[in-house]
Scaffold this active site. Structure first.
Site, PDB file in Angstrom:
ATOM      1  N   ILE A 196     -25.759  47.432  29.109  1.00  0.00           N
ATOM      2  CA  ILE A 196     -25.099  46.293  29.725  1.00  0.00           C
ATOM      3  C   ILE A 196     -23.589  46.684  29.713  1.00  0.00           C
ATOM      4  O   ILE A 196     -23.039  47.044  28.820  1.00  0.00           O
ATOM      5  CB  ILE A 196     -25.357  45.055  29.069  1.00  0.00           C
ATOM      6  CG1 ILE A 196     -24.984  43.721  29.718  1.00  0.00           C
ATOM      7  CG2 ILE A 196     -25.012  45.158  27.519  1.00  0.00           C
ATOM      8  CD1 ILE A 196     -25.052  42.508  29.084  1.00  0.00           C
ATOM      9  N   SER A 197     -23.119  46.511  31.132  1.00  0.00           N
ATOM     10  CA  SER A 197     -21.517  46.794  31.044  1.00  0.00           C
ATOM     11  C   SER A 197     -20.732  45.924  30.027  1.00  0.00           C
ATOM     12  O   SER A 197     -21.231  44.779  29.984  1.00  0.00           O
ATOM     13  CB  SER A 197     -21.073  46.754  32.402  1.00  0.00           C
ATOM     14  OG  SER A 197     -21.716  47.515  33.536  1.00  0.00           O
TER      15      SER A 197
END
Length: 93
Positions: A36-37
């Site tokens: 997940i960024s």
């Protein structure tokens, strides 16, 4: 756009092992060797897209679904495609 980031609960998009760290500006692992960024990256991408209410956005690689939800919160109609079956089933809702 900042309001959208603050409104979307990032902790629901990550593994519970990392939940207490969810709001740090860090990327975290999710299934299928993906991440997940970090919030900065999501904010930057959203900002440069200059999304307005009603815009249509095609996202390739849904991942955790976090970016899609931020874009939706900004007002976009999001169409998201994920090729990793495990991620798709985990994040389709």
């Amino acid at each position: 756009m900042i309001k959208a980031l603050l409104k979307v609960p990032r902790h629901v998009f990550i593994d519970s092992d990392f939940e207490s760290y969810a709001y740090l500006d860090k990327a975290f692992p999710i299934d299928s060797n993906q991440t997940i960024s970090q919030p900065y990256t999501v904010a930057f991408q959203t900002e440069i897209l200059d999304v307005k209410k009603g815009h249509k956005v095609l996202e390739i690689g849904s991942g955790s679904g976090y970016q899609a939800c931020v874009l939706e919160e900004v007002g976009a109609k999001v169409f998201s495609i994920e090729r990793q079956r495990k991620l798709y089933h985990k994040t389709k809702e």
